[in-house]
Enzyme design. Structure first.
Site, PDB file in Angstrom:
ATOM      1  N   GLU A 291     107.557 116.758  55.411  1.00  0.00           N
ATOM      2  CA  GLU A 291     108.280 117.957  55.823  1.00  0.00           C
ATOM      3  C   GLU A 291     109.673 117.625  56.349  1.00  0.00           C
ATOM      4  O   GLU A 291     110.588 118.441  56.276  1.00  0.00           O
ATOM      5  CB  GLU A 291     107.473 118.703  56.882  1.00  0.00           C
ATOM      6  CG  GLU A 291     107.834 120.168  57.033  1.00  0.00           C
ATOM      7  CD  GLU A 291     106.786 120.946  57.791  1.00  0.00           C
ATOM      8  OE1 GLU A 291     106.827 120.930  59.039  1.00  0.00           O
ATOM      9  OE2 GLU A 291     105.919 121.563  57.143  1.00  0.00           O
ATOM     10  N   HIS A 320      87.449 101.640  47.015  1.00  0.00           N
ATOM     11  CA  HIS A 320      86.530 101.999  45.939  1.00  0.00           C
ATOM     12  C   HIS A 320      86.935 103.305  45.255  1.00  0.00           C
ATOM     13  O   HIS A 320      86.163 103.850  44.461  1.00  0.00           O
ATOM     14  CB  HIS A 320      85.109 102.107  46.493  1.00  0.00           C
ATOM     15  CG  HIS A 320      84.603 100.813  47.057  1.00  0.00           C
ATOM     16  ND1 HIS A 320      83.929  99.882  46.303  1.00  0.00           N
ATOM     17  CD2 HIS A 320      84.721 100.277  48.297  1.00  0.00           C
ATOM     18  CE1 HIS A 320      83.624  98.837  47.058  1.00  0.00           C
ATOM     19  NE2 HIS A 320      84.101  99.051  48.277  1.00  0.00           N
ATOM     20  N   LYS A 434     106.955 131.046  54.096  1.00  0.00           N
ATOM     21  CA  LYS A 434     106.604 131.981  55.162  1.00  0.00           C
ATOM     22  C   LYS A 434     107.183 133.369  54.889  1.00  0.00           C
ATOM     23  O   LYS A 434     106.512 134.391  55.052  1.00  0.00           O
ATOM     24  CB  LYS A 434     107.129 131.469  56.498  1.00  0.00           C
ATOM     25  CG  LYS A 434     106.392 130.267  57.068  1.00  0.00           C
ATOM     26  CD  LYS A 434     106.991 129.879  58.407  1.00  0.00           C
ATOM     27  CE  LYS A 434     106.279 128.688  59.024  1.00  0.00           C
ATOM     28  NZ  LYS A 434     106.869 128.307  60.336  1.00  0.00           N
TER      29      LYS A 434
END
Length: 466
Positions: A291, A320, A434
């Site tokens: 960000e 793994h 937003k």
């Protein structure tokens, strides 16, 4: 003992010529002096408020008073927040509390409350939580600097209604708002409804707020020594006062990652803790790095589309699932191992089945030794294949080390922003999302955003598979 940054395996001299040329790192020394000076100037101007959090102050005294007083009347603490309002608290909880803290009885928790962090609005999860929590024994810490965060405020509205139905006017005692000290809807609501509050400094952004009331209140409520957290952060601030690149751990981390991304085409930055307790530090760092550094424009306004891509991994689990790619895939990654020098109480591995060589060799060793060996082996495998890695090692996973580690990575983010030429403190891309959310949901004042969304919504049905 202090936090150690071992960057040998980032250098070409250790990787058969594929890593960073030490001369190029030395050539960054002057650029770093400029980055250091810029950070100092912005800090003095009050733009980088997170530095000052290490000094504590009146807010810390208020937090301690609340946590040791009225806060202990509750059996549960629920944090309502998202992004920077949640990830730091999750990292502290995972690192510094018993891994099954919420399952312990009161005595096992030393009568501190359980700690829950609800950082999403998925109704399946939120509804299931509400079905099992005892509202009358719970404090809800609503965290939003602006007070307008749609996810957090929707959670608040649901919780407030449930509390009012169950407790009547007594609901106020079960709410605590952590928000801007002067403005925003949460600050207004606190005054209107007589709800207790804690401040988030105006010059501290969410992803830099873990050492503010945002992270310190939940930590103090569950018995984490916030004085030690801040002491570790202050020590790191002092370590990073030097403008000498090779002596500044935050500067080195930023410079190495920047050189790898921009000169060696390795913009994917993997953080790989070899400790379950440090697992969520990688999650917190992922937001901090992404960000802050992912920006379309430079500070001068030029278009650059800059930014590395942070990735979370966990050793030895992800040996793994991901290490095959890291060892033999594209040379587009750096790996940062997180490790602790002094691990927790170890568990010996019993000697058994001597007739089976595949098992017999494990006897006489310990699980901690195996985990450490797995990290060293992965580091060696990466180096053998010319893959860049470095190790951040804390003396032990405790409050002082966590405070220092988190402060170091925050300071490194500021330096990296200077190297990329962008402002690491803003987040215009997040704000756009937003605004569109507000417009679509019908918030007044965002009609233009809604119109923009509606104009882009129609799709050609030929390109939809049903």
């Amino acid at each position: 003992m202090s936090i150690v940054l071992d960057y040998n395996n980032m250098l070409a001299t250790r990787l058969g010529g594929r890593g960073i040329d030490p001369a190029r790192l030395d050539a960054m020394a002057e650029r770093f002096r400029a980055a250091h000076a810029d950070a100092a100037q912005r800090r003095d101007a009050g733009e980088l408020g997170f530095y000052a959090l290490a000094d504590g102050g009146e807010t810390v005294d208020s937090i301690r008073t609340f946590a040791e007083g009225g806060g202990q009347a509750f059996s549960n603490l629920v944090v309502l927040g998202i992004g920077g309002s949640a990830l730091g608290t999750v990292a502290l909880r995972t690192a510094l509390l018993h891994p099954y803290w919420n399952e312990l009885d009161d005595e096992g928790r030393d009568f501190f409350p359980r700690l829950y962090v609800l950082d999403n609005v998925d109704p399946a999860t939120f509804g299931a939580f509400l079905d099992r929590i005892d509202l009358g024994r719970t404090l809800f810490n609503v965290i939003s600097k602006s007070g307008g965060t749609a996810e957090t405020m929707s959670q608040y509205l649901v919780i407030r209604e449930r509390l009012r139905e169950k407790l009547g006017d007594g609901y106020r005692r079960h709410l605590l708002f952590t928000t801007d000290p002067e403005k925003g809807v949460l600050r207004a609501l606190a005054k209107e409804e007589d709800v207790a509050t804690l401040p988030v400094p105006p010059n501290v952004g969410g992803r830099f707020s873990v050492l503010s009331a945002v992270g310190l209140l939940p930590a103090a409520m569950v018995g984490i020594d916030i004085g030690e957290l801040l002491a570790g952060a202050k020590e790191m601030v002092e370590r990073c006062e030097t403008a000498e690149l090779r002596s500044n751990p935050a500067g080195l981390f930023a410079a190495l990652q920047y050189l790898a991304a921009t000169e060696l085409d390795a913009p994917i930055h993997v953080m790989m803790p070899y400790s379950d307790r440090l697992r969520d530090v990688a999650d917190w760092f992922r937001q901090l790095w992404a960000e802050s550094l992912g920006k379309q424009r430079t500070r001068a306004g030029d278009e650059v589309f800059a930014g590395p891509t942070p990735v979370k991994s966990l050793g030895a689990t992800d040996q793994h699932s991901q290490v095959q790619l890291y060892v033999e895939g594209p040379f587009d990654k750096t790996i940062t191992f997180l490790a602790e020098r002094e691990g927790a109480d170890d568990i010996p591995i019993p000697s058994a089945h001597p007739e089976h060589a595949e098992l017999a060799y494990l006897g006489g060793h310990s699980m901690g030794e195996l985990l450490r060996t797995e990290m060293l082996a992965t580091e060696a495998a990466l180096a053998q294949r010319g893959r860049m890695s470095m190790t951040l090692e804390v003396p032990r996973v405790d409050a002082r080390s966590l405070g220092g580690l988190m402060m170091m990575l925050q300071i490194a983010t500021v330096y990296a922003g200077h190297f990329y030429g962008i402002d690491p403190m803003d987040q215009p891309g997040v704000e756009l999302g937003k605004q569109l959310t507000y417009g679509i949901m019908g918030r007044p004042g965002f009609d233009e955003a809604r119109a923009e969304w509606e104009g882009r919504t129609p799709k050609d049905d030929a390109f939809v598979v049903r």
